[in-house]
Design a protein around this motif. Structure first.
Motif, PDB file in Angstrom:
ATOM      1  N   SER A   1       0.828  -1.209   0.000  1.00  0.00           N
ATOM      2  CA  SER A   1       0.000   0.000   0.000  1.00  0.00           C
ATOM      3  C   SER A   1       0.860   1.256   0.000  1.00  0.00           C
ATOM      4  O   SER A   1       0.470   2.291  -0.553  1.00  0.00           O
ATOM      5  N   ILE A   2       2.040   1.186   0.586  1.00  0.00           N
ATOM      6  CA  ILE A   2       2.952   2.335   0.602  1.00  0.00           C
ATOM      7  C   ILE A   2       3.404   2.674  -0.812  1.00  0.00           C
ATOM      8  O   ILE A   2       3.507   3.853  -1.182  1.00  0.00           O
ATOM      9  N   LYS A   3       3.643   1.646  -1.617  1.00  0.00           N
ATOM     10  CA  LYS A   3       4.097   1.888  -2.992  1.00  0.00           C
ATOM     11  C   LYS A   3       2.963   2.458  -3.850  1.00  0.00           C
ATOM     12  O   LYS A   3       3.178   3.387  -4.647  1.00  0.00           O
ATOM     13  N   TYR A   4       1.771   1.906  -3.708  1.00  0.00           N
ATOM     14  CA  TYR A   4       0.640   2.453  -4.464  1.00  0.00           C
ATOM     15  C   TYR A   4       0.334   3.890  -4.027  1.00  0.00           C
ATOM     16  O   TYR A   4      -0.062   4.727  -4.842  1.00  0.00           O
ATOM     17  N   ALA A   5       0.539   4.156  -2.755  1.00  0.00           N
ATOM     18  CA  ALA A   5       0.254   5.487  -2.239  1.00  0.00           C
ATOM     19  C   ALA A   5       1.182   6.535  -2.840  1.00  0.00           C
ATOM     20  O   ALA A   5       0.801   7.707  -2.958  1.00  0.00           O
ATOM     21  N   VAL A   6       2.389   6.143  -3.206  1.00  0.00           N
ATOM     22  CA  VAL A   6       3.307   7.090  -3.851  1.00  0.00           C
ATOM     23  C   VAL A   6       2.681   7.626  -5.139  1.00  0.00           C
ATOM     24  O   VAL A   6       2.782   8.824  -5.449  1.00  0.00           O
ATOM     25  N   LEU A   7       2.019   6.740  -5.887  1.00  0.00           N
ATOM     26  CA  LEU A   7       1.392   7.171  -7.136  1.00  0.00           C
ATOM     27  C   LEU A   7       0.247   8.141  -6.864  1.00  0.00           C
ATOM     28  O   LEU A   7       0.090   9.144  -7.570  1.00  0.00           O
ATOM     29  N   GLY A   8      -0.561   7.851  -5.848  1.00  0.00           N
ATOM     30  CA  GLY A   8      -1.658   8.746  -5.507  1.00  0.00           C
ATOM     31  C   GLY A   8      -1.161  10.096  -5.022  1.00  0.00           C
ATOM     32  O   GLY A   8      -1.679  11.150  -5.419  1.00  0.00           O
ATOM     33  N   ALA A   9      -0.143  10.084  -4.153  1.00  0.00           N
ATOM     34  CA  ALA A   9       0.413  11.338  -3.639  1.00  0.00           C
ATOM     35  C   ALA A   9       1.063  12.143  -4.757  1.00  0.00           C
ATOM     36  O   ALA A   9       1.005  13.384  -4.756  1.00  0.00           O
ATOM     37  N   THR A  10       1.670  11.459  -5.705  1.00  0.00           N
ATOM     38  CA  THR A  10       2.270  12.148  -6.851  1.00  0.00           C
ATOM     39  C   THR A  10       1.210  12.881  -7.658  1.00  0.00           C
ATOM     40  O   THR A  10       1.413  14.027  -8.081  1.00  0.00           O
ATOM     41  N   ALA A  11       0.088  12.223  -7.874  1.00  0.00           N
ATOM     42  CA  ALA A  11      -0.992  12.854  -8.641  1.00  0.00           C
ATOM     43  C   ALA A  11      -1.506  14.104  -7.938  1.00  0.00           C
ATOM     44  O   ALA A  11      -1.728  15.145  -8.575  1.00  0.00           O
ATOM     45  N   VAL A  12      -1.676  14.035  -6.616  1.00  0.00           N
ATOM     46  CA  VAL A  12      -2.163  15.191  -5.865  1.00  0.00           C
ATOM     47  C   VAL A  12      -1.144  16.334  -5.923  1.00  0.00           C
ATOM     48  O   VAL A  12      -1.496  17.503  -6.159  1.00  0.00           O
ATOM     49  N   ALA A  13       0.137  15.994  -5.732  1.00  0.00           N
ATOM     50  CA  ALA A  13       1.186  17.020  -5.786  1.00  0.00           C
ATOM     51  C   ALA A  13       1.265  17.648  -7.172  1.00  0.00           C
ATOM     52  O   ALA A  13       1.440  18.869  -7.305  1.00  0.00           O
ATOM     53  N   ALA A  14       1.125  16.823  -8.212  1.00  0.00           N
ATOM     54  CA  ALA A  14       1.178  17.338  -9.588  1.00  0.00           C
ATOM     55  C   ALA A  14       0.024  18.310  -9.845  1.00  0.00           C
ATOM     56  O   ALA A  14       0.205  19.345 -10.488  1.00  0.00           O
ATOM     57  N   ASN A  15      -1.154  17.997  -9.341  1.00  0.00           N
ATOM     58  CA  ASN A  15      -2.315  18.881  -9.527  1.00  0.00           C
ATOM     59  C   ASN A  15      -2.110  20.224  -8.835  1.00  0.00           C
ATOM     60  O   ASN A  15      -2.556  21.264  -9.322  1.00  0.00           O
ATOM     61  N   LYS A  16      -1.425  20.211  -7.684  1.00  0.00           N
ATOM     62  CA  LYS A  16      -1.165  21.471  -6.989  1.00  0.00           C
ATOM     63  C   LYS A  16      -0.072  22.265  -7.689  1.00  0.00           C
ATOM     64  O   LYS A  16      -0.066  23.506  -7.638  1.00  0.00           O
ATOM     65  N   CYS A  17       0.845  21.566  -8.310  1.00  0.00           N
ATOM     66  CA  CYS A  17       1.928  22.228  -9.033  1.00  0.00           C
ATOM     67  C   CYS A  17       1.432  22.792 -10.369  1.00  0.00           C
ATOM     68  O   CYS A  17       1.767  23.913 -10.744  1.00  0.00           O
ATOM     69  N   TRP A  18       0.628  21.993 -11.083  1.00  0.00           N
ATOM     70  CA  TRP A  18       0.048  22.412 -12.377  1.00  0.00           C
ATOM     71  C   TRP A  18      -1.435  22.035 -12.370  1.00  0.00           C
ATOM     72  O   TRP A  18      -1.779  20.892 -12.688  1.00  0.00           O
ATOM     73  N   PRO A  19      -2.323  22.927 -12.036  1.00  0.00           N
ATOM     74  CA  PRO A  19      -3.759  22.588 -12.030  1.00  0.00           C
ATOM     75  C   PRO A  19      -4.242  22.053 -13.374  1.00  0.00           C
ATOM     76  O   PRO A  19      -5.181  21.247 -13.426  1.00  0.00           O
ATOM     77  N   GLU A  20      -3.590  22.459 -14.450  1.00  0.00           N
ATOM     78  CA  GLU A  20      -4.044  22.037 -15.774  1.00  0.00           C
ATOM     79  C   GLU A  20      -3.681  20.599 -16.120  1.00  0.00           C
ATOM     80  O   GLU A  20      -4.169  20.051 -17.109  1.00  0.00           O
ATOM     81  N   ILE A  21      -2.857  19.934 -15.286  1.00  0.00           N
ATOM     82  CA  ILE A  21      -2.469  18.565 -15.624  1.00  0.00           C
ATOM     83  C   ILE A  21      -3.629  17.596 -15.414  1.00  0.00           C
ATOM     84  O   ILE A  21      -3.743  16.581 -16.102  1.00  0.00           O
ATOM     85  N   GLY A  22      -4.497  17.867 -14.436  1.00  0.00           N
ATOM     86  CA  GLY A  22      -5.739  17.126 -14.273  1.00  0.00           C
ATOM     87  C   GLY A  22      -5.602  15.637 -13.996  1.00  0.00           C
ATOM     88  O   GLY A  22      -6.319  14.825 -14.595  1.00  0.00           O
TER      89      GLY A  22
END
Length: 606
Positions: free
Chosen positions: A395-416
């Motif tokens: 679950s820790i490894k899968y969570a990295v992908l989820g956290a990456t998506a959230v961080a990417a959205n905050k960095c670039w809202p247009e990435i969606g």
């Protein structure tokens, strides 16, 4: 190395020295005047390596022919003995001027601009990230990459990459690919709180029509060169030797990396390689003088592509250790059409390396927010994985992908990026990776193997089943068991099914109730051909019993319906061989031949 010549009048020199087109001059306290030292020379720039702390300087000087040139000089060369050798390069060093010349150079290097360089990539410390240019929490600190191992120089324009993304971002699988690529940046910051999180090893499995290589190219396009076979490309081949792979990854602490086409791997067994990739270190080796060699290290996201998986037992051993170190994504249709795949490849070849810098800057200043996001993603992953045996670790490894998506959205809202959908997609397409443990996987595979090889199983009261005998079929209280000879069990489990240890498998089978065994043993003893033999007795699930052709010969009490004559045996075997599509006559061995065929382990006369 600087290519442009700097006018002598623009070079900064320390107090007590003068520099002009006429030469280098030093102030003499006795004469209270500047005396000539040598033809003009001076350091015009320098670099300081973050890797080992060494410094080098660009020395501009006039040769004996009158040419103005620049030569790189190591700081270690600034000694009385070493500068004498410079005369071989046309530098005006003599026994009488080397002392004031050396005094000038040691002082003058403090007057030049010394840039930071580094040979490694990714996180250098908590506040600095080595990309093509240094990314630091200190805006005044600058540096550049001094290595050809990774090409992180952005190509094309950011606008071109974002224009491509706007046309494909509705594809959830491609969102997953981008999250995989960007996740490399998050590993070190998160691992400060979760030390078990070393590397993220993700396997893209599928045939050429699924677009796995295209997805891998998209993943690394966020960081750098995507063109295979070019210098510094982030897309490498499995054709490298097991020794070369750690060398390629050495010093990578945050830049995504692809090993494409697993079928090109030249070794026989990937088990050790995969452990090393996941742990981020190479195997420790000794030198000829009995000291330990320096080991390679890395911490990043590694994408592996291939038509078969890393965990299916064909290229690596089946064990729980590997199962918790790899995310193996099966049956993902990465691209919707060949046209979409070509569109992505073309654009990723012409525009790459534009995203990683922005995300690193966001992470540097939002660490606490990142950890909070990650902890929420861990809870989501555990919920999606229900009661999987590896839930806590994977679950820790899968969570990295989820956290990456959230961080990417905050960095670039247009990435969606849809964080929840990305995690669901990754978890569902890697179900075989986490839904069963070693015992469950090997047991299911063993049942399938026995169905396919049932012609090699003896029946009660029969003399043989085929010219190769691996065990016997038994019925006990309407339950079917396959009694395998120990050596055959070991061969099947380790060689055919890919498990690393038959003893571990046998121990797990006993815990799960998959065996008929004696109280103090993992085996049992039965009578075969008039002798007591030790066997591994495998319980066959009721739903699978009908798939064994010979099971029809048993009555309700588990006895054979009638004695077997040689004619009956031949009829049964012919039917089994026909069902298994095996051609050719079956020869009937006598009792001595049967003993030779049976590979039995312990035995005792009845």
């Amino acid at each position: 190395m600087i290519n442009a010549i700097v006018p002598w009048g623009e070079v900064h020199v320390p107090n007590g020295f003068g520099l002009s087109d006429e030469g280098l001059f030093a102030y003499d306290k006795k004469t209270k005047d500047y005396g000539y030292v040598c033809p003009p020379l001076a350091f015009v720039s320098g670099t300081s390596s973050l890797s080992d702390g060494s410094e080098t300087y660009d020395l501009q000087y006039v040769t004996s022919r009158g040419d103005v040139v620049i030569r790189e000089v190591r700081a270690a060369e600034l000694t009385s003995r070493d500068i004498e050798s410079w005369v071989g390069f046309g530098i005006g060093v003599t026994p009488t001027n080397k002392v004031p010349l050396l005094r000038f150079l040691v002082a003058q290097r403090r007057c030049i601009d010394i840039k930071v360089t580094y040979a490694t990539v990714g996180w250098l410390n908590d506040d600095e990230f080595a990309a093509n240019q240094l990314i630091s929490s200190d805006p005044q600190r600058a540096g550049s990459l001094d290595s050809g191992s990774y090409d992180l120089q952005p190509k094309g324009t950011a606008h071109e990459w974002w224009k491509m993304w706007s046309g494909i971002r509705q594809n959830a699988a491609l969102q997953l690919a981008v999250a995989v690529g960007l996740s490399s940046v998050l590993l070190r910051p998160i691992s400060q709180a979760y030390p078990d999180l070393r590397n993220l090893l993700v396997s893209f499995i599928g045939n050429s029509s699924t677009g796995k290589t295209t997805a891998a190219m998209l993943a690394v396009s966020v960081a750098g060169n995507t063109q295979p076979f070019s210098q510094g490309s982030l897309m490498r081949s499995w054709s490298a030797t097991p020794t070369a792979i750690p060398i390629m990854l050495d010093g990578n602490h945050g830049v995504p990396f692809v090993l494409d086409e697993l079928s090109r791997f030249k070794g026989r067994d990937l088990t050790d390689v995969l452990y090393n990739l996941a742990e981020g270190t190479s195997r420790v080796r000794a030198t000829k003088i009995a000291t330990l060699r320096e080991t390679s290290s890395w911490q990043t996201t590694i994408v592996v592509t291939g038509e078969h998986g890393l965990l299916d037992g064909t290229v690596s051993a089946q064990n729980d250790g590997l199962r918790t170190r790899v995310i193996e994504l099966e049956s993902v249709q990465w691209t919707s059409s060949s046209e979409e795949a070509e569109f992505i490849k073309t654009n990723c070849s012409n525009a790459y390396g534009w995203l990683i810098t922005d995300l690193v800057k966001w992470v540097i200043f939002h660490r606490e927010e990142l950890l909070e996001t990650f902890e929420a993603a861990v809870l989501m992953a555990k919920r999606l994985m229900a009661d999987a045996p590896y839930r806590d670790r994977l679950s820790i490894k899968y969570a990295v992908l989820g956290a990456t998506a959230v961080a990417a959205n905050k960095c670039w809202p247009e990435i969606g990026l849809d964080a929840e959908k990305i995690m669901e997609l990754a978890i569902q397409h890697s179900r075989r990776n986490w839904s069963t443990d070693l015992a469950g996987r090997v047991y299911m595979d063993l049942i399938d193997y026995l169905k396919a090889n049932q012609a090699s199983l003896l029946l009660p009261n029969s003399q043989y089943a085929n010219t190769k005998v691996i065990g016997k079929i038994s019925m006990v209280s309407n339950s079917m068991f396959i009694d395998l000879f120990p050596r055959e069990f070991k061969k099947i489990v380790t060689e055919d099914l890919g498990a690393q240890s038959d003893r571990v498998v046998l121990s797990e089978f006993r815990k799960r109730g998959y065996l008929r065994n004696e109280a103090d043993r993992q085996t049992t003893r039965i009578t075969i051909s008039g002798k007591r033999r030790t066997v591994v007795s495998i319980k066959i699930p009721e739903a699978d019993q009908c798939d064994f052709t010979q099971s029809q010969r048993f009555d309700g009490e588990g006895l054979t319906k009638e004695p077997f004559s040689s004619g009956h045996i031949k009829t049964i075997n012919d039917a089994v061989l026909q069902a298994m599509k095996v051609e050719g006559p079956v020869e009937e061995p006598d009792d001595r031949e049967l003993d030779a065929i049976i590979d039995g382990g312990d035995e005792e006369n009845e």
